[in-house]
Write an enzyme that holds these catalytic residues in place. Structure first.
Site, PDB file in Angstrom:
ATOM      1  N   GLU A   1      10.181  -1.491   5.982  1.00 10.28           N
ATOM      2  CA  GLU A   1      11.400  -1.873   6.717  1.00 10.28           C
ATOM      3  C   GLU A   1      12.116  -0.642   7.280  1.00 10.28           C
ATOM      4  OE1 GLU A   1      12.592  -4.125   3.153  1.00 10.28           O
ATOM      5  OE2 GLU A   1      12.933  -5.798   4.509  1.00 10.28           O
TER       6      GLU A   1
ATOM      7  N   GLU B   1       7.242  -7.907  -1.573  1.00 11.32           N
ATOM      8  CA  GLU B   1       8.395  -8.324  -2.378  1.00 11.32           C
ATOM      9  C   GLU B   1       8.130  -9.625  -3.131  1.00 11.32           C
ATOM     10  OE1 GLU B   1       8.614  -7.212   0.783  1.00 11.32           O
ATOM     11  OE2 GLU B   1      10.380  -5.935   1.011  1.00 11.32           O
TER      12      GLU B   1
ATOM     13  N   GLY C   1      10.768  -2.050   1.289  1.00 12.88           N
ATOM     14  CA  GLY C   1      11.819  -1.318   1.993  1.00 12.88           C
ATOM     15  C   GLY C   1      11.281  -0.120   2.764  1.00 12.88           C
TER      16      GLY C   1
ATOM     17  N   ALA D   1      11.869  -0.322  -2.153  1.00 13.17           N
ATOM     18  CA  ALA D   1      13.115  -0.108  -2.869  1.00 13.17           C
ATOM     19  C   ALA D   1      12.772   0.220  -4.318  1.00 13.17           C
ATOM     20  CB  ALA D   1      13.982  -1.353  -2.784  1.00 13.17           C
TER      21      ALA D   1
HETATM   22  C1  HXC Z   1      10.164   2.491  -8.348  1.00 16.46           C
HETATM   23  C2  HXC Z   1       8.026   3.201  -8.000  1.00 16.46           C
HETATM   24  C3  HXC Z   1       7.886   2.333  -6.893  1.00 16.46           C
HETATM   25  C4  HXC Z   1       9.001   1.527  -6.547  1.00 16.46           C
HETATM   26  C5  HXC Z   1       6.029   3.394  -7.150  1.00 16.46           C
HETATM   27  N1  HXC Z   1       6.862   3.834  -8.119  1.00 16.46           N
HETATM   28  N2  HXC Z   1       6.625   2.469  -6.392  1.00 16.46           N
HETATM   29  N3  HXC Z   1       9.168   3.280  -8.715  1.00 16.46           N
HETATM   30  N4  HXC Z   1      10.119   1.638  -7.297  1.00 16.46           N
HETATM   31  N5  HXC Z   1       9.000   0.712  -5.490  1.00 16.46           N
HETATM   32  C6  HXC Z   1       6.576   4.815  -9.157  1.00 16.46           C
HETATM   33  C7  HXC Z   1       5.678   4.264 -10.236  1.00 16.46           C
HETATM   34  O1  HXC Z   1       6.432   3.527 -11.169  1.00 16.46           O
HETATM   35  C8  HXC Z   1       5.120   5.535 -10.828  1.00 16.46           C
HETATM   36  O2  HXC Z   1       6.077   6.121 -11.685  1.00 16.46           O
HETATM   37  C9  HXC Z   1       4.974   6.444  -9.613  1.00 16.46           C
HETATM   38  O3  HXC Z   1       5.857   5.912  -8.616  1.00 16.46           O
HETATM   39  C10 HXC Z   1       3.559   6.443  -9.049  1.00 16.46           C
HETATM   40  O4  HXC Z   1       3.188   5.089  -8.809  1.00 16.46           O
HETATM   41  P1  HXC Z   1       1.821   4.435  -9.329  1.00 16.46           P
HETATM   42  O5  HXC Z   1       2.009   2.981  -9.358  1.00 16.46           O
HETATM   43  O6  HXC Z   1       1.394   5.096 -10.613  1.00 16.46           O
HETATM   44  O7  HXC Z   1       0.820   4.894  -8.182  1.00 16.46           O
HETATM   45  P2  HXC Z   1      -0.483   4.127  -7.658  1.00 16.46           P
HETATM   46  O8  HXC Z   1      -1.275   3.618  -8.832  1.00 16.46           O
HETATM   47  O9  HXC Z   1      -1.118   5.085  -6.716  1.00 16.46           O
HETATM   48  O10 HXC Z   1       0.054   2.835  -6.875  1.00 16.46           O
HETATM   49  C11 HXC Z   1       0.819   3.003  -5.702  1.00 16.46           C
HETATM   50  C12 HXC Z   1       1.482   1.674  -5.292  1.00 16.46           C
HETATM   51  C13 HXC Z   1       2.274   1.101  -6.481  1.00 16.46           C
HETATM   52  C14 HXC Z   1       0.427   0.665  -4.835  1.00 16.46           C
HETATM   53  C15 HXC Z   1       2.401   1.988  -4.118  1.00 16.46           C
HETATM   54  O11 HXC Z   1       3.121   2.135  -7.022  1.00 16.46           O
HETATM   55  C16 HXC Z   1       3.135  -0.067  -6.136  1.00 16.46           C
HETATM   56  O12 HXC Z   1       2.647  -1.191  -5.999  1.00 16.46           O
HETATM   57  N6  HXC Z   1       4.465   0.169  -6.023  1.00 16.46           N
HETATM   58  C17 HXC Z   1       5.423  -0.897  -5.790  1.00 16.46           C
HETATM   59  C18 HXC Z   1       5.359  -1.378  -4.361  1.00 16.46           C
HETATM   60  C19 HXC Z   1       6.354  -2.510  -4.114  1.00 16.46           C
HETATM   61  O13 HXC Z   1       6.301  -3.547  -4.762  1.00 16.46           O
HETATM   62  N7  HXC Z   1       7.276  -2.281  -3.192  1.00 16.46           N
HETATM   63  C20 HXC Z   1       8.316  -3.246  -2.848  1.00 16.46           C
HETATM   64  C21 HXC Z   1       9.526  -2.993  -3.681  1.00 16.46           C
HETATM   65  S1  HXC Z   1      10.775  -4.224  -3.406  1.00 16.46           S
HETATM   66  P3  HXC Z   1       5.752   6.485 -13.214  1.00 16.46           P
HETATM   67  O14 HXC Z   1       7.065   6.967 -13.743  1.00 16.46           O
HETATM   68  O15 HXC Z   1       5.243   5.240 -13.847  1.00 16.46           O
HETATM   69  O16 HXC Z   1       4.712   7.563 -13.090  1.00 16.46           O
HETATM   70  C22 HXC Z   1      11.491  -3.776  -1.969  1.00 16.46           C
HETATM   71  C23 HXC Z   1      12.597  -4.671  -1.531  1.00 16.46           C
HETATM   72  C24 HXC Z   1      13.251  -4.151  -0.299  1.00 16.46           C
HETATM   73  O17 HXC Z   1      11.137  -2.845  -1.364  1.00 16.46           O
HETATM   74  C25 HXC Z   1      14.544  -4.831  -0.078  1.00 16.46           C
HETATM   75  C26 HXC Z   1      15.569  -4.041   0.633  1.00 16.46           C
HETATM   76  C27 HXC Z   1      15.378  -2.625   0.755  1.00 16.46           C
END
Ligand code: HXC
Length: 258
Positions: A112, A132, A109, A65
């Site tokens: 999911e 999460e 997400g 998400a």
């Molecule tokens: C918003 C995101 C994002 C996310 C990545 N980006 N994941 N933006 N929400 N979930 C953005 C980054 O901010 C970045 O933007 C660009 O995408 C590239 O990501 P990087 O981090 O620079 O890439 P990398 O170093 O290759 O790392 C990849 C990654 C990491 C390991 C996937 O991005 C990451 O850990 N993302 C978050 C994963 C996460 O926590 N997901 C769960 C979310 S909560 P900029 O602008 O900085 O370049 C969830 C709850 C679900 O999903 C509940 C109901 C749906």
């Protein structure tokens, strides 16, 4: 409808829905979920579609998400809007088969969303996770329920509590995905599977999906009864007559979805 966060293409009775927010690794914001629920419902209603493939990019199916969008929301905001709830439920009601073709990250997400599909084919670079907990929240679109049913309690707890990622080999070993293929062949393999499904009776495919999904909702006795009644009901269809006649006549069946 024109979508800003998706690309939809229909060919050979397969709708390919591609998540398209490359700047954020296909992070799922409210707009994407709403557009996706709309695109899924449209494909479900479209006579030119017999199977749906949901995919992302080479680098990310979806990295979860959208954290930027969620970060400042309050309980009232997310509960009041039932964030992602209605759209996820709408996708789970789609009656046509949906294959998730996953390359790269399928996190939170994103994992999911893949599990909302009927089965997952993944590339050898796929990474699944429910991180999460690192953000101070729990999964919100089925992760604690569907992942547990897919891989069992031990691995589900491990993934949700540590936030670690699972690679493609572990995902296949654990039953989360049905097949792992080389990344360069992902779409070719997913489309091959989809086309195979389009060649079946759409009625029968729908019944298969309904019956397998029932196994997650009911007791074994009730599930078996449901399956048997559905099996009996198929004998009211022309496609059962055609399928069995074709076998006996050693030819390919011509199903008419009747
Ligand atoms: C918003 C995101 C994002 C996310 C990545 N980006 N994941 N933006 N929400 N979930 C953005 C980054 O901010 C970045 O933007 C660009 O995408 C590239 O990501 P990087 O981090 O620079 O890439 P990398 O170093 O290759 O790392 C990849 C990654 C990491 C390991 C996937 O991005 C990451 O850990 N993302 C978050 C994963 C996460 O926590 N997901 C769960 C979310 S909560 P900029 O602008 O900085 O370049 C969830 C709850 C679900 O999903 C509940 C109901 C749906």
């Amino acid at each position: 409808m024109a979508y800003e966060t998706l690309i939809v293409e229909i060919e050979d009775y397969v709708a390919v829905i591609r998540l398209n927010r490359p700047e954020a690794l296909n992070a799922i914001n409210a707009q994407l979920m709403t557009e996706l629920a709309h695109a899924m419902a449209a494909a479900d209603a479209d006579e030119q579609v017999r199977c749906i493939v949901l995919t992302g990019s080479d680098k990310a199916f979806a990295a979860g998400a959208d954290i930027k969008e969620m970060a400042t929301k309050s309980f009232v905001d997310v509960y009041g809007a039932d964030l992602f709830g209605l759209d996820a439920e709408a996708i789970s009601r789609v009656r046509k088969p949906i294959i998730a073709a996953v390359a790269g990250y399928a996190l939170g997400g994103g994992c999911e969303l893949a599990m909302l599909c009927d089965f997952i084919i993944c590339a050898d670079n796929a990474k699944f996770g429910q991180p999460e907990i690192n953000l101070g929240v729990v999964a919100g679109m089925g992760g604690t329920q569907r992942l547990t049913r897919a891989v069992g309690k031990a691995k589900a707890m491990d993934m949700h509590l540590t936030g670690r990622f699972m690679d493609a080999a572990e995902a296949e070993r654990s039953g989360l995905v049905s097949r792992v293929v080389p990344a360069k062949n992902l779409m070719e393999e997913a489309l091959k599977a989809a086309v195979k499904i389009t060649e079946k009776s759409a009625l029968t495919a729908m019944a298969v999906k309904e019956s397998v999904n029932r196994s997650f909702e009911t007791t074994l006795t009730e599930g078996l009864r449901f399956e048997r009644r559905l099996f009996h009901a198929m004998f009211a269809t022309e496609d059962q007559k055609e399928g069995m006649a074709a076998f006996l006549e050693k030819r390919q069946p011509q199903f008419r979805d009747r």
